[in-house]
Design an enzyme around this catalytic site. Sequence first.
Site, mmCIF file in Angstrom:
data_model
loop_
_atom_site.group_PDB
_atom_site.id
_atom_site.type_symbol
_atom_site.label_atom_id
_atom_site.label_comp_id
_atom_site.label_asym_id
_atom_site.label_seq_id
_atom_site.Cartn_x
_atom_site.Cartn_y
_atom_site.Cartn_z
ATOM 1 N N ASN A 1 -12.226 -3.113 0.705
ATOM 2 C CA ASN A 1 -11.181 -3.205 1.708
ATOM 3 C C ASN A 1 -11.702 -2.726 3.052
ATOM 4 O OD1 ASN A 1 -8.282 -3.075 2.862
ATOM 5 N ND2 ASN A 1 -9.067 -1.009 3.159
ATOM 6 N N GLU A 2 -11.912 -3.648 3.963
ATOM 7 C CA GLU A 2 -12.111 -3.309 5.369
ATOM 8 C C GLU A 2 -13.315 -2.394 5.595
ATOM 9 O OE1 GLU A 2 -9.196 -1.090 8.054
ATOM 10 O OE2 GLU A 2 -8.253 -3.044 7.912
ATOM 11 N N CYS B 1 -6.611 1.182 2.738
ATOM 12 C CA CYS B 1 -7.538 2.312 2.673
ATOM 13 C C CYS B 1 -7.311 3.177 1.448
ATOM 14 C CB CYS B 1 -7.416 3.134 3.952
ATOM 15 S SG CYS B 1 -8.071 2.296 5.420
ATOM 16 N N GLU C 1 0.861 -1.180 0.000
ATOM 17 C CA GLU C 1 0.000 0.000 0.000
ATOM 18 C C GLU C 1 0.895 1.226 0.000
ATOM 19 O OE1 GLU C 1 -3.812 2.009 2.298
ATOM 20 O OE2 GLU C 1 -2.737 0.371 3.270
#
Length: 654
Positions: free
Chosen positions: A383-384, A251, A35
């Site tokens: 994602n999450e 994120c 990331e």
Amino acid sequence: MALSLSFVGAQAQKSMKAPQGGKQISNELIGIFFEDISSSADGGLCAELIQNGSFEFSPAERDGWGAGTAWRTQRPGHSLGFIEPKQQEPIHPNNPNYMRLNIERVGHYYDYNGWTGFGISNDGYDGIVLKAGDAYDFSIFMRNPDGIDKEVRIVMVAPQRGFSRTPAAPIADTILAVSGKDWKKYECTLTANADCSNAQLQILALTVGQLDVDMVSLFPQDTYMGHGLRKDLVQVLADLQPKFMRFPGGCVVHGGGDGFWDTYRWKTTVGPREQRKQIKNTWGYHQSMEMGYFEYFQLCEDLGMQPLPILPCGVNCQGTNGGWNMRTQAQDAAPMDEMDEWAQDALDLIEWANGPADSKWGKVRADAGHPEPFNLKYLGLGNEEKITPEFEERFKYIYDKVRAAYPDIVIVGTDGPGSHPGNGDYEEGWKFATSLEVPILDEHYYEQRTYFQTSRQYDSYPRDRKTKVYLGEYAAKDKKLIDALSEALYLLHVERNGDVVCMTSYAPLFAKKGTNNWNPDLIYFDNERPYLTCSYYVQQMFGQSSGDWFYGDCVSFDRADDNLLGQSVVLDSKTRKLYVKICNAGENAAQASVDLSRFGLKSKAVLTTLKGQPMDENNFDAQPIAPVKEEVKVSKKMNINIEPYSMVMYTISL
């Protein structure tokens, strides 16, 4: 879609028959998660040496930023002029800003001992590192809005301290002839004549008038496999022997919660660099997209990793403005009548990665220099995100369309933040994924070392569930040796459950010195070198010992029920390698009895040992912890003394 073991990397054709008593497991357990956090890409893995070379920095990203961020005016030889950012008739709408140099006077050579011109300079990312004898590829777009052809000097220098009328000697130098009123790309090679750790690039117009400049770039020619990434940083990834790479986040995937304008959209990252759309990074800085989806896929191919791209699914980050503890309030969702666009992005990505060179998106890949397909196998959606009704509706919309068009693509879902039994998102996420038969579900958690020493949550996961586990983000919350050994104990438990868990990746992967958004990280670096944490070496030992069969009854200890002791025996039936891993995260030595009678051993093996004091850690100044390898003799039955705070691994040929 049910996920068979063939999906998680088990070999269809085996070079040897696995002895009885083993359990077939995933041989893709160890991967990496990249990331762009803590300046991992720009100024990091991407070898580009110029910061804000496209003049796209913006106050929307950080107060005080603008087109001129990282640039300074230079006027040697008493030259005069001024600079101004412009947007009229840019190179491409995705790259609207450029810098105009208004050159009013070019000083005389005798004014400054041969150094003259009006222009701008860039120090890169805290200084540009040059190596004597190395070649660097320089490129720039320029035009003459006034129609007057110009000479432009491109020079690399070491910055001077204090006042001096004598300019520094050039480290590399050339003059470009700029002609015409239209944008043109100019390229040259600069060869450094000296080492310098903090060099500066200067662009100096030698002709009075107006000069527009954009897309200033300086790359070392010596990059990993010539693909534009820092060799030293890619090499430490290669040494992990990862089986897959998840990207671009994290994120970063769904943006920082400022709306959907800074959501990562892969289509604007794969064309020519001057046409890529640069955006605000979730972690508070700028993403140039010099490293986009093409570069991610190329890196996966270079290191033999499966690419695992993660796409947004019409829901952004719920963490905005303190929203982590809310269920729906901080989570924005795209209207359902706009979801066709988000779903089409997923379908087009698969065509871009796997389609023939004459297909619409396959041609984009081919035009970038890769006519052959990348053979994408995995695709992550989301994602999450909190598992809200809005998320579920949008995930299912994309999921159903991808399954219908590409049934062989293995979809990876998300289980929200904090994937532990009892957590609301965990429970709802698993219920939702199970109902859809999502092949793999991505779990995330960061915990204190004691969690990894004591939790064995995968021992109790249902064996008949069609959805497998990807432990996509995890780490102990410190980087000392005891934390790494605690993670090793947990990974031994994951290997034991490799029929349920098919993938894992430590997070975050990289952090540049002085720019940390998160702590700890696996690999730290500055402009010249990386340093590797204790956890890195644990990941490396597991990455170098992947296999497709697990044996849990070959090792026993002199004391039972000690959760600071762990062991695993893994067979790679294709390479005929047997790996015996034993970890002791306690303060007392232990005796391990090893029985490998079922395997046809050779007498020699490689022993890898990682050990030290529990509070030892590596840093830029000292790296006391590193594995030691030696050749040893082994036998079918052995008694081994396992030192306190140590992990050993035997690599045995069969």
